[in-house]
Design a protein around this motif. Structure first.
Motif, PDB file in Angstrom:
ATOM      1  N   UNK A   1      52.427  37.319  24.592  1.00  0.00           N
ATOM      2  CA  UNK A   1      53.451  36.837  23.638  1.00  0.00           C
ATOM      3  C   UNK A   1      52.786  36.087  22.491  1.00  0.00           C
ATOM      4  N   UNK A   2      53.398  36.124  21.332  1.00  0.00           N
ATOM      5  CA  UNK A   2      52.902  35.326  20.208  1.00  0.00           C
ATOM      6  C   UNK A   2      52.806  33.882  20.667  1.00  0.00           C
ATOM      7  N   UNK A   3      51.775  33.187  20.244  1.00  0.00           N
ATOM      8  CA  UNK A   3      51.618  31.809  20.666  1.00  0.00           C
ATOM      9  C   UNK A   3      52.545  30.903  19.887  1.00  0.00           C
ATOM     10  N   UNK A   6      50.913  29.760  16.770  1.00  0.00           N
ATOM     11  CA  UNK A   6      50.967  30.657  15.607  1.00  0.00           C
ATOM     12  C   UNK A   6      52.180  30.307  14.755  1.00  0.00           C
ATOM     13  N   UNK A   7      53.298  30.023  15.414  1.00  0.00           N
ATOM     14  CA  UNK A   7      54.523  29.734  14.679  1.00  0.00           C
ATOM     15  C   UNK A   7      54.466  28.354  14.046  1.00  0.00           C
TER      16      UNK A   7
ATOM     17  N   UNK B   5      46.706  37.837  22.672  1.00  0.00           N
ATOM     18  CA  UNK B   5      47.160  37.316  21.383  1.00  0.00           C
ATOM     19  C   UNK B   5      46.544  38.094  20.223  1.00  0.00           C
ATOM     20  N   UNK B   8      48.684  41.148  19.890  1.00  0.00           N
ATOM     21  CA  UNK B   8      49.996  40.842  19.310  1.00  0.00           C
ATOM     22  C   UNK B   8      49.919  40.531  17.835  1.00  0.00           C
ATOM     23  N   UNK B   9      48.779  39.954  17.433  1.00  0.00           N
ATOM     24  CA  UNK B   9      48.653  39.528  16.037  1.00  0.00           C
ATOM     25  C   UNK B   9      47.989  40.565  15.148  1.00  0.00           C
ATOM     26  N   UNK B  82      57.770  36.801  14.683  1.00  0.00           N
ATOM     27  CA  UNK B  82      56.898  37.051  15.834  1.00  0.00           C
ATOM     28  C   UNK B  82      55.906  38.160  15.529  1.00  0.00           C
ATOM     29  N   UNK B  84      55.566  39.493  12.299  1.00  0.00           N
ATOM     30  CA  UNK B  84      55.172  39.253  10.905  1.00  0.00           C
ATOM     31  C   UNK B  84      54.886  40.570  10.188  1.00  0.00           C
TER      32      UNK B  84
END
Lengths: 356, 356
Positions: A1-3, A6-7, B5, B8-9, B82, B84
């Motif tokens: 999952x996005x951290x 990050x948000x 991560x 995801x990114x 999430x 982006x």
């Protein structure tokens, strides 16, 4: 999952002009800091261009439920070290809807004193040494101390290093950089005599900004301890017994004191402070009688004495100042939980405006 | 090994034109949000250009198994915080294959009210204050509360800071930036009176977009608590006893109220709302009777009263509005679990269209 980080660390400047402003004020106890945030349409650097706001004073002990609005007047802007980008922290003071400062608003009176022509002319400088203690969250015992017991006696901890001597340095170092980032005039840090106790210094600051900067530095510190899961205490004597208390020594000088012949001005100022010792002590922080005992580098609360290089005095003058014949002095009486608006303005008022 | 991560990114824009669209809808309870994603061949900014889709309504209590397709009509686009890049969130509402809104689709009727010429002419603005409680996942007890016990009484937590006063700020701050990134008109946040309870505000938003923005803000919040391993509750009275409930105070104004002479229009509107108090209350959220007790800054559920700066009233008018003779008012009755499509359109309908 996005951290989550990050948000939290999103750089909004890529997607919007909007900024977030965190408005900070002092709550009903005179020591509890409160804050809430609002979105503004674009960056702002002048506090007078920020909108006034309001909060629910009935939830902070500052207004009744049937007439609960307390108005926030923005007074100083700092960069927000938590949100970064163009986001800001805004130090405010509190007024009734009719425009009167509410009783817990000590800044208003301080600002009046600092804008008095005689005080302005003297360019009052302050350097405040804020001591504080870090406590474990659920037991309120200092961090690093064994539960149900005590660490070894004071001696190794002052400016010490090592896992058995320095507790919580990550908080202290983050705070140092965060304050510099924010634009606060933080001049240094050190580990204190009692383990788990630390100090940072803010200054030199002129007039009212000393109070603004110290309050925002305290705000940033408590936000950082919140992240670290630790509690910060500004109690002046957190642990009874052979353990140091926590103070907020206030270093002070005026233009006259900094110029030739300043040492005479300093001596006259200290004399005046001696004549108002009781009044100052009453305004120098709750619980100070537990700290000012005459032991642990303090002077007894009922005694007023000053001396060069004397850490057991109420007021200490540095050897440099004595030698140069000019400089500044240190009022060692204020407790760590003092209100800097009150203390800085009272020192200015007594030494510059008051006639015995 | 790559971290999850990192994957995801990944910024897809360097390798493909394709984007990901997350379609969001409201499930069978009227409060459960659902979503699923699909790939589109390139960026899209106009919801009308997005394809309709469908889902299995028999798995959300919205259709029988033998005829389970429910059709999704895209209504509003937001940037996906999430994923982006050019990826998007799409707020949808639900229809039968025959083109009829399904019973749980409250947006359809709200859109009809907002497109009525008299309502559209008044340009109704909404600011919704969404309160919510964060709960520990496995015990359904508020975040930061000792399991099997209670924290100290309410007082220090409203806008408070520190590890012993603010629980879950990382979620709240991540949500603030994520919503701004997404293009939601989030105007502020604050810690609430009950520890572990927070509030964010969305607005001012015009007409139907108030509902779209609040639902997507709720979606983003629940996705963020999912990352944090915490549960979000919109229950209006999560803890019995001397603990505040959670509301969704709805601030409202029309063009006439915002112009000179607006205060009289406001008073007439409040009068009409008073005549339909029971109807509004029944649409303002399930379980609200546990919250609207007359204590904890609420008015009793059977009482309709309004006042300036009065937080114990059903409807509160701010001092600014009273002073300037125009502005807006706050309906404090809606519960945190209200449907903003229903509440916003009902307030418009009663104040603009309904004749007593």
């Amino acid at each position: 999952m996005a951290l989550l980080s990050d948000l939290i660390n999103l750089n909004l400047s890529d997607t919007t002009e909007k900024i977030i402003a965190e408005y900070i004020w002092i709550g009903g106890s005179g020591m509890d800091l409160r804050s809430k945030a609002r979105t503004l349409s674009g960056p702002v650097s002048d506090p007078h261009k920020l909108p006034k706001w309001n909060y629910d004073g009935s939830s902070t002990g500052q207004a009744p439920g049937e007439d609960s609005e307390v108005i926030l007047y923005p007074q100083a802007i700092f960069k927000d070290p938590f949100r970064r980008g163009n986001n800001i922290l805004v130090m405010c003071d509190a007024y009734t809807p009719a425009g009167e400062p509410i009783p817990t608003n000590k800044r208003h009176n301080a600002a009046k004193i600092f804008s008095h022509p005689d005080v302005l002319a003297e360019e009052t400088w302050y350097g405040i040494e804020q001591e504080y203690t870090l406590l474990q969250n659920t037991v309120k015992w200092p961090i690093g101390w064994p539960l149900g017991g005590y660490p070894g006696p004071q001696g190794p901890y002052y400016c010490g290093i090592g896992a058995d001597k320095a507790f919580g340095r990550d908080i202290v170092d983050s705070h140092y950089k965060a304050c510099l980032y924010a634009g606060i005039n933080i001049s240094g840090i050190n580990g204190e005599v009692m383990p788990g106790q630390w100090e940072f210094q803010v200054g030199p600051s002129v007039g009212i900004s000393a109070g603004d900067e110290l309050w925002v530095a305290r705000y940033i510190l408590e936000r950082i301890t919140e992240i670290a899961g630790v509690v910060v205490s500004f109690d002046p004597k957190p642990i009874q017994g052979d353990w140091n208390g926590a103070g907020a020594h206030t270093n002070y000088s005026t233009k006259s004191m900094r110029n030739d012949g300043g040492y005479e001005i300093i001596k006259k100022a200290i004399e005046k402070l001696g004549l108002r010792h009781k009044e100052h002590i009453a305004a120098y922080g709750e619980g100070n009688e537990r700290r000012l005992t005459g032991r642990h580098e303090t002077a007894d609360i009922n005694t007023f004495l000053w001396g060069v290089a004397n850490r057991g005095a109420s007021i200490r003058v540095g050897r440099d100042t004595e030698k140069a014949g000019k400089g500044y002095f240190e009022d060692r009486r204020p407790a760590s939980n003092m209100d800097p608006y009150v203390v800085t303005s009272m020192i200015a008022e007594t030494t510059i405006l008051w006639k015995p």
